[in-house]
Enzyme design. Structure first.
Site, PDB file in Angstrom:
ATOM      1  N   GLY A 199      34.682  46.492  13.806  1.00 12.23           N
ATOM      2  CA  GLY A 199      34.893  46.777  15.299  1.00 12.23           C
ATOM      3  C   GLY A 199      35.145  48.247  15.795  1.00 12.23           C
ATOM      4  O   GLY A 199      34.952  48.553  16.914  1.00 12.23           O
TER       5      GLY A 199
ATOM      6  N   GLU B 270      36.665  45.893   7.924  1.00 12.78           N
ATOM      7  CA  GLU B 270      35.256  45.208   7.612  1.00 12.78           C
ATOM      8  C   GLU B 270      34.305  46.024   8.668  1.00 12.78           C
ATOM      9  O   GLU B 270      33.745  45.392   9.535  1.00 12.78           O
ATOM     10  CB  GLU B 270      35.196  43.757   7.971  1.00 12.78           C
ATOM     11  CG  GLU B 270      36.116  43.029   7.265  1.00 12.78           C
ATOM     12  CD  GLU B 270      36.083  41.328   7.616  1.00 12.78           C
ATOM     13  OE1 GLU B 270      36.349  40.704   6.716  1.00 12.78           O
ATOM     14  OE2 GLU B 270      35.882  40.863   8.689  1.00 12.78           O
ATOM     15  N   PRO B 271      34.198  47.294   8.546  1.00 11.54           N
ATOM     16  CA  PRO B 271      33.333  47.936   9.245  1.00 11.54           C
ATOM     17  C   PRO B 271      31.803  47.715   9.013  1.00 11.54           C
ATOM     18  O   PRO B 271      31.315  47.762   7.874  1.00 11.54           O
ATOM     19  CB  PRO B 271      33.565  49.427   9.154  1.00 11.54           C
ATOM     20  CG  PRO B 271      34.237  49.265   7.776  1.00 11.54           C
ATOM     21  CD  PRO B 271      34.865  48.272   7.447  1.00 11.54           C
TER      22      PRO B 271
ATOM     23  N   ARG C 170      19.303  45.101  21.593  1.00  6.28           N
ATOM     24  CA  ARG C 170      20.678  45.151  22.308  1.00  6.28           C
ATOM     25  C   ARG C 170      20.660  45.546  23.719  1.00  6.28           C
ATOM     26  O   ARG C 170      21.562  44.970  24.513  1.00  6.28           O
ATOM     27  CB  ARG C 170      21.350  46.159  21.555  1.00  6.28           C
ATOM     28  CG  ARG C 170      21.745  45.716  19.959  1.00  6.28           C
ATOM     29  CD  ARG C 170      22.551  46.711  19.296  1.00  6.28           C
ATOM     30  NE  ARG C 170      23.869  46.683  19.597  1.00  6.28           N
ATOM     31  CZ  ARG C 170      24.427  47.739  20.511  1.00  6.28           C
ATOM     32  NH1 ARG C 170      23.638  48.842  20.495  1.00  6.28           N
ATOM     33  NH2 ARG C 170      25.732  47.563  20.943  1.00  6.28           N
TER      34      ARG C 170
ATOM     35  N   CYS D  76       6.428  41.347  26.999  1.00  5.16           N
ATOM     36  CA  CYS D  76       6.280  40.606  28.050  1.00  5.16           C
ATOM     37  C   CYS D  76       7.504  40.177  28.716  1.00  5.16           C
ATOM     38  O   CYS D  76       7.645  38.720  29.208  1.00  5.16           O
ATOM     39  CB  CYS D  76       5.370  39.388  28.021  1.00  5.16           C
ATOM     40  SG  CYS D  76       3.852  39.932  27.245  1.00  5.16           S
TER      41      CYS D  76
ATOM     42  N   TYR E  94      22.654  46.444  13.907  1.00  5.91           N
ATOM     43  CA  TYR E  94      22.251  45.546  14.901  1.00  5.91           C
ATOM     44  C   TYR E  94      21.069  45.615  15.367  1.00  5.91           C
ATOM     45  O   TYR E  94      20.778  45.274  16.692  1.00  5.91           O
ATOM     46  CB  TYR E  94      23.454  45.291  15.682  1.00  5.91           C
ATOM     47  CG  TYR E  94      24.558  44.791  15.267  1.00  5.91           C
ATOM     48  CD1 TYR E  94      24.837  43.872  14.584  1.00  5.91           C
ATOM     49  CD2 TYR E  94      25.644  45.778  15.128  1.00  5.91           C
ATOM     50  CE1 TYR E  94      26.112  43.511  13.806  1.00  5.91           C
ATOM     51  CE2 TYR E  94      27.106  45.595  14.586  1.00  5.91           C
ATOM     52  CZ  TYR E  94      27.394  44.534  13.933  1.00  5.91           C
ATOM     53  OH  TYR E  94      28.211  44.181  13.038  1.00  5.91           O
TER      54      TYR E  94
HETATM   55  C1  LIG Z   1      30.765  41.592  13.286  1.00  9.25           C
HETATM   56  C2  LIG Z   1      31.789  41.387  12.368  1.00  9.25           C
HETATM   57  C3  LIG Z   1      32.266  42.486  11.575  1.00  9.25           C
HETATM   58  C4  LIG Z   1      31.820  44.129  11.753  1.00  9.25           C
HETATM   59  O1  LIG Z   1      31.814  44.351  13.067  1.00  9.25           O
HETATM   60  P1  LIG Z   1      31.433  45.831  13.549  1.00  9.25           P
HETATM   61  O2  LIG Z   1      31.313  46.052  14.987  1.00  9.25           O
HETATM   62  O3  LIG Z   1      29.764  46.112  12.948  1.00  9.25           O
HETATM   63  O4  LIG Z   1      32.187  46.874  12.817  1.00  9.25           O
HETATM   64  C5  LIG Z   1      33.253  42.391  10.688  1.00  9.25           C
HETATM   65  N1  LIG Z   1      33.972  41.285  10.647  1.00  9.25           N
HETATM   66  C6  LIG Z   1      33.603  40.180  11.015  1.00  9.25           C
HETATM   67  C7  LIG Z   1      34.269  38.867  10.980  1.00  9.25           C
HETATM   68  C8  LIG Z   1      32.657  40.450  12.069  1.00  9.25           C
HETATM   69  O5  LIG Z   1      32.051  39.094  12.827  1.00  9.25           O
END
Ligand SMILES: *Cc1c(COP(=O)(O)O)cnc(C)c1O
Length: 490
Positions: free
Chosen positions: A288, A335-336, A378, A409, A439
């Site tokens: 995140g 988890e980036p 997005r 369209c 994304y």
């Molecule tokens: C989407 C997601 C991420 C990555 O999020 P980012 O905003 O791209 O860093 C990490 N872990 C989980 C479980 C996710 O669903």
């Protein structure tokens, strides 16, 4: 497809405010300037105004590969990955260490999986397809995680046969399913528990509640997370409980939401230690971390994030440490996705039309490009802000406020809602939209039967295709042709 209301309100429903720049977008002193936080580190503009990436002018890229195209600065991608691996994790040495899982859903292909593997990061997947990419490049299974709220039996089987490092379980149905499969295969499945901690973070705000109305995870407040752990422990040999997992949001610039999440996870971690006598070896705080899409965003570096995250984890673990001096502390993982892939790429488009539309407060210039919501959904999907720049030449013309739109369209087919470009832009000009590494390709689609753009990696003066451009033949390849009556007669 749900079209964001903000796009409709700003662009279609309301006449007032039309033609005016949003507050965060200042009139540029130099419309050709590149803000460093928006661009991959090897992007520069030469004296003739042409943008180049790792030594290759975008005019060459357009000539050789066509537009629209996603262009990735490979060195920039790899160094962001390394910065998370080294600078982010370093401050955790004093806690219990940390691991980085790249969230493949941001953007994954075999080349990217190799980069991640070579840079020593771990990999998050959330489908059999993403898992297949990891398998294709021989990614070490123990460094791969599998997420998802509805993994199929074949996907779980694929993961277990691969020898996956962790499966993040998301429901009681799944606990049963994984345990059954594991005993059928004669293996022990390593599992983490996705916990809904009641923290939802986005950009500069977070909200912390007890209950959370969403599809992911086991609720903490409702006692489900605890019940999930009991259910896992009760499965005995077939499941190995690794730890707790939470993911609180995306495009976050402030770590205070993570502190609440960590506090709540540690409370449950402690409860499990006390009542089951299990010191779970891992704890995952999810992804995140935010990136700069426009001049209004100022993200922290991986090093700054690591320092803040290690401090808050250390603080939240204090009570546990004091109460359980013998217990091993959980190793933290993050988890980036966006923060690694997003800033390393831009999308190169060619302008097809420039149209001035009269509105109550003046004139709005609509600049149409040869892509749009098929390669970057997005903006249409959730009103994301982007910026762009003239990429193929120099201009000294007065800046003009424009809206960059796609070729699809839908009137919500907007790429860049508001931006200043030189007033003399014409069809044939190239523009580049930075921050499209995450994304965009992964959420791309073939709306209006539009072949998807290629992904090009540029490094040390060499550009190469890592995902090729789709063709009309690709699009038609899935159609099962019904012969027409006249053909049947013949
Ligand atoms: C989407 C997601 C991420 C990555 O999020 P980012 O905003 O791209 O860093 C990490 N872990 C989980 C479980 C996710 O669903």
């Amino acid at each position: 497809m749900a079209i964001n209301m903000r796009a409709h309100e700003a662009g279609i429903l309301h006449a007032e405010g039309y033609g005016a720049a949003p507050q965060w977008l200042p009139f540029p002193t130099d419309v050709m300037e590149l803000l460093p936080q928006l661009w991959p580190s090897n992007v520069a503009r030469d004296a003739s105004g042409v943008l180049s990436i790792a030594g290759i002018p975008v005019t060459d890229i357009a000539r050789d590969f066509g537009t629209a195209a996603y262009v990735v600065d490979e060195d920039d991608f790899r160094s962001r990955a390394r910065a998370f691996r080294d600078d982010f994790t370093a401050p955790f040495a004093a806690v219990a260490g940390a691991d980085v899982y790249y969230a493949g859903k941001a953007f994954l292909c075999t080349a990217v999986a190799r980069w991640i593997m070579e840079e020593g990061l771990n990999l998050d997947t959330c489908s059999g397809g993403e898992l297949a990419v990891a398998q294709r490049v021989g990614f070490p299974a123990e460094r791969v995680a599998l997420h998802g709220n509805n993994k199929s039996v074949p996907e779980l089987r694929q993961a277990l046969e691969y020898g996956i490092g962790r499966i993040v379980v998301d429901s009681f149905d799944e606990i049963d399913r994984v345990a059954r499969l594991a005993s059928e295969l004669g293996v022990t499945a390593p599992v983490m528990v996705r916990v809904t901690v009641g923290v939802e973070a986005h950009t500069h705000e977070f909200i912390a509640t007890a209950h959370e109305d969403q599809k992911f995870g086991f609720s903490l407040a409702g006692g489900q997370a605890r019940a999930a752990i009991d259910a896992i422990v009760a499965k005995g040999e077939s499941l190995r409980l690794l730890g707790l997992h939470s993911h609180i949001g995306s495009q976050i610039f402030d770590t205070s939401g993570f502190e609440i999440a960590a506090r709540r996870l540690v409370a449950l971690h402690t409860e499990v230690a006390d009542e089951h006598g299990i010191a779970m070896p891992e704890m995952d705080l999810g992804g995140g971390y935010g990136i700069a899409y426009t001049s209004e965003h100022e993200p922290l570096t991986p090093g700054q994030l690591g320092t803040q995250m290690a401090e808050l984890v250390d603080r939240e673990l204090k009570e546990f440490r004091d109460g359980h001096p013998q217990a091993t502390l959980p190793r933290i993982s993050i988890e980036p996705g966006r923060a690694i892939a997003g800033p390393s790429a831009f999308t190169l488009y060619e302008i097809g039309t420039v149209k001035d539309v009269e509105v109550s407060s003046g004139v709005r210039s609509y600049v149409s490009v040869d892509g749009g919501m098929s390669d970057n959904v997005r903006t249409a999907l959730y009103g994301a802000d982007y910026s762009c720049t003239l990429a193929g030449r120099r201009s000294d013309a007065e800046p003009r406020l424009v809206r960059v739109v796609g070729r699809h369209c839908e009137s919500g087919d907007i790429v860049v809602m508001d931006e200043y470009l030189p007033g003399d832009i014409v069809p044939g000009d190239l523009i580049a939209v930075p921050g499209t590494g995450a994304y965009c390709r992964s959420l791309s689609n073939q709306y209006n039967h539009t072949p998807r753009p290629p992904v090009l990696a540029v490094r040390d003066g060499v550009a190469r295709v890592i995902v090729r451009r789709e063709t009309i033949e690709d699009l038609l390849a899935l159609d099962v042709d019904e012969p027409s009556p006249s053909q049947e007669v013949r």
